[in-house]
Design an enzyme around this catalytic site. Structure first.
Site, mmCIF file in Angstrom:
data_model
loop_
_atom_site.group_PDB
_atom_site.id
_atom_site.type_symbol
_atom_site.label_atom_id
_atom_site.label_comp_id
_atom_site.label_asym_id
_atom_site.label_seq_id
_atom_site.Cartn_x
_atom_site.Cartn_y
_atom_site.Cartn_z
ATOM 1 N N THR A 88 -3.890 4.117 0.671
ATOM 2 C CA THR A 88 -4.324 4.648 1.963
ATOM 3 C C THR A 88 -5.423 5.691 1.792
ATOM 4 O O THR A 88 -6.332 5.782 2.623
ATOM 5 C CB THR A 88 -3.127 5.246 2.726
ATOM 6 O OG1 THR A 88 -2.119 4.235 2.850
ATOM 7 C CG2 THR A 88 -3.521 5.714 4.115
ATOM 8 N N VAL B 90 0.836 -1.193 0.000
ATOM 9 C CA VAL B 90 0.000 0.000 0.000
ATOM 10 C C VAL B 90 0.877 1.250 0.000
ATOM 11 O O VAL B 90 1.989 1.251 0.528
ATOM 12 C CB VAL B 90 -0.974 -0.020 1.212
ATOM 13 C CG1 VAL B 90 -0.250 0.125 2.528
ATOM 14 C CG2 VAL B 90 -2.064 1.015 1.071
ATOM 15 N N CYS B 91 0.362 2.309 -0.631
ATOM 16 C CA CYS B 91 0.978 3.640 -0.585
ATOM 17 C C CYS B 91 -0.173 4.628 -0.452
ATOM 18 O O CYS B 91 -1.204 4.285 0.121
ATOM 19 C CB CYS B 91 1.847 3.888 -1.829
ATOM 20 S SG CYS B 91 0.933 3.945 -3.386
ATOM 21 N N ALA B 92 -0.026 5.823 -0.972
ATOM 22 C CA ALA B 92 -1.115 6.792 -0.874
ATOM 23 C C ALA B 92 -2.251 6.456 -1.839
ATOM 24 O O ALA B 92 -3.418 6.465 -1.466
ATOM 25 C CB ALA B 92 -0.592 8.206 -1.136
#
Length: 100
Positions: A88, A60-62
Site C-alpha cells: 500500500t 497486499v499489506c503496507a
C-alpha cells in the site's frame, strides 16, 4: 512466489482483480487500495473459505512483507496468489487514490 508491481496491479484492478489486504483493521481504515477486502493475516487461514479458488488473488499489506508470507500460505493451499511488491505504501507513493 509470484509478485506483481503497482502498475500491474492497477491494470489488473481495471479487469476486476481480487485484492486481499492482510493488514490490521486500523491500518486498513487509514487507507487501502480501492476494492481491497480486509482479511488480517492472523485470520487468513481461518477465513480461506472466503477466498475464491477460481481466480487469482492479489495480496497486499503496507510494504509487501506480510502479504508475501500470506501469498505463500495461499499458494501452499492451492490458490493462485500474487504478492504486490511495495504494498500500500508504494500504491500511495505512485499517486494512486486510496479508499477509506
Amino acid at each position: 512466489m509470484r509478485e506483481t508491481t503497482i502498475d500491474q496491479l492497477a491494470a489488473a484492478l481495471d479487469q476486476g482483480a481480487a485484492v486481499i489486504d492482510v493488514r490490521e483493521p486500523a491500518e486498513f481504515r487509514e487507507g487501502h487500495v480501492p476494492g481491497a477486502i480486509n482479511i488480517p493475516m492472523d485470520q487468513l487461514f481461518a477465513r480461506l473459505g472466503e477466498v475464491d479458488r477460481d481466480r487469482s488473488v492479489h495480496m497486499v499489506c503496507a510494504s509487501g512483507n506480510r502479504s508475501g508470507a500470506m501469498t505463500e500460505v495461499l499458494t501452499a493451499n492451492g490458490f493462485d496468489a500474487i504478492n504486490v511488491a511495495g504494498g500500500t505504501n508504494a500504491w500511495i507513493r505512485s499517486g494512486r487514490p486510496i479508499a477509506k
